[in-house]
Design a protein around this motif. Structure first.
Motif, short mmCIF file in Angstrom:
data_model
loop_
_atom_site.label_atom_id
_atom_site.label_comp_id
_atom_site.label_asym_id
_atom_site.label_seq_id
_atom_site.Cartn_x
_atom_site.Cartn_y
_atom_site.Cartn_z
N LEU A 61 0.81 -1.12 -0.02
CA LEU A 61 0.02 0.14 0.04
C LEU A 61 0.79 1.28 0.02
O LEU A 61 0.37 2.53 -0.03
N GLY A 62 2.22 1.18 -0.19
CA GLY A 62 3.15 2.25 -0.05
C GLY A 62 3.51 2.89 0.89
O GLY A 62 4.17 3.91 0.93
N PHE A 63 3.19 2.41 2.38
CA PHE A 63 3.72 2.78 3.69
C PHE A 63 5.05 2.70 3.55
O PHE A 63 5.68 1.59 3.09
N SER A 64 5.90 3.70 4.21
CA SER A 64 7.46 3.64 4.48
C SER A 64 7.81 2.49 5.30
O SER A 64 6.78 2.37 6.21
N LEU A 65 8.92 2.13 5.24
CA LEU A 65 9.58 1.46 6.51
C LEU A 65 9.24 1.96 7.78
O LEU A 65 8.85 1.23 8.74
N ASP A 66 9.42 3.27 7.99
CA ASP A 66 9.27 3.93 9.22
C ASP A 66 7.93 3.89 9.73
O ASP A 66 7.50 3.63 10.87
N ILE A 85 -2.68 5.54 14.65
CA ILE A 85 -2.93 4.50 13.41
C ILE A 85 -3.34 5.61 12.40
O ILE A 85 -3.14 5.51 11.22
N ASP A 86 -4.71 6.29 12.60
CA ASP A 86 -5.41 6.83 11.76
C ASP A 86 -4.62 8.04 11.28
O ASP A 86 -4.78 8.42 10.05
N ALA A 87 -4.09 8.75 12.21
CA ALA A 87 -3.25 9.73 11.67
C ALA A 87 -2.03 9.29 10.66
O ALA A 87 -1.79 10.06 9.67
N ILE A 88 -1.50 8.24 10.95
CA ILE A 88 -0.53 7.59 9.89
C ILE A 88 -0.90 7.48 8.48
O ILE A 88 -0.86 7.80 7.58
N ALA A 89 -2.33 6.58 8.73
CA ALA A 89 -2.86 6.50 7.43
C ALA A 89 -3.41 7.81 6.70
O ALA A 89 -3.17 7.90 5.21
N LYS A 90 -3.84 8.70 7.37
CA LYS A 90 -4.15 10.15 6.71
C LYS A 90 -2.96 10.80 6.05
O LYS A 90 -2.98 11.21 5.03
N GLU A 91 -1.92 10.55 6.71
CA GLU A 91 -0.72 11.14 6.38
C GLU A 91 -0.21 10.81 4.97
O GLU A 91 -0.01 11.26 4.12
N HIS A 92 -0.35 9.29 4.99
CA HIS A 92 0.21 8.36 3.79
C HIS A 92 -1.07 8.62 2.62
O HIS A 92 -0.52 9.04 1.54
N ARG A 93 -2.30 8.86 2.98
CA ARG A 93 -3.17 9.34 2.03
C ARG A 93 -2.78 10.60 1.15
O ARG A 93 -2.99 10.82 0.09
N ALA A 94 -2.64 11.61 2.16
CA ALA A 94 -2.36 12.97 1.61
C ALA A 94 -1.05 12.86 0.58
O ALA A 94 -0.89 13.64 -0.09
N GLU A 95 -0.07 12.14 1.04
CA GLU A 95 1.12 12.01 0.33
C GLU A 95 0.58 11.37 -1.15
O GLU A 95 1.40 11.67 -2.12
N VAL A 96 -0.12 10.22 -1.10
CA VAL A 96 -0.59 9.73 -2.08
C VAL A 96 -1.47 10.76 -2.95
O VAL A 96 -1.02 10.70 -4.41
N GLU A 97 -2.22 11.45 -2.51
CA GLU A 97 -2.81 12.30 -3.11
C GLU A 97 -1.88 13.46 -4.09
O GLU A 97 -2.28 13.93 -5.06
N ARG A 98 -0.71 13.86 -3.21
CA ARG A 98 0.25 14.79 -3.77
C ARG A 98 0.92 14.07 -5.03
O ARG A 98 1.16 14.78 -6.04
N LYS A 99 1.07 12.69 -4.97
CA LYS A 99 1.71 12.02 -5.98
C LYS A 99 0.89 12.11 -7.25
O LYS A 99 1.37 12.17 -8.52
N ILE A 100 -0.41 11.75 -6.93
CA ILE A 100 -1.38 11.73 -8.06
C ILE A 100 -1.61 13.05 -8.70
O ILE A 100 -1.48 13.01 -9.92
#
Length: 137
Positions: A61-66, A85-100
């Motif tokens: 799902l693209g989560f970093s090792l950290d 956990i929710d905060a980590i998932a939201k942060e990752h989603r925001a990163e995915v949205e930036r990449k998109i």
């Protein structure tokens, strides 16, 4: 269910992971070191299989090792609030949205370049011209 001992090869096959990657996850602390047999072979159990499956899914799902390390640490404390956990998932989603968004901008630029192509000769190719450094000084 009886305890089943897994070799590193079996663990790797069951999780579609390379043996080298399993060793890397052990060295980096994501996967606990397994017990050793009398012949000094690694001896994994179902908990290793479950944890490695978790790591693989998170990495897919693209989560970093950290981020995976944080998620694992948080998941080990079953009574804790899942807000972190929710905060980590939201942060990752925001990163995915930036990449998109970056990829959509890239697509639009490529569409523009391709749209200018007259399909003539290379000397007149607008795509090559767009990619070449400006010669104007």
């Amino acid at each position: 269910m009886s305890a089943r001992i897994l070799t590193i090869g079996h663990l790797a096959r069951e999780t579609d992971t390379k043996v080298e990657t399993v060793r890397f996850y052990e060295k980096s602390g994501l996967l606990p070191a397994p017990a050793r047999t009398e012949g000094n072979y690694r001896s994994y159990d179902r908990s290793h299989l479950s944890r490695l499956s978790f790591i693989r899914r998170a990495r897919d799902l693209g989560f970093s090792l950290d981020q995976v390390r944080e998620l694992l640490a948080l998941s080990d404390d079953r009574d804790r609030s899942c807000a972190a956990i929710d905060a980590i998932a939201k942060e990752h989603r925001a990163e995915v949205e930036r990449k998109i968004a970056d990829l959509q901008s890239l697509k639009h630029e490529l569409d523009r370049m391709i749209g200018q192509c007259g399909c003539g000769i290379v000397a007149d190719c607008r795509i090559i011209e767009s990619l070449s450094p400006s010669t104007a000084a």
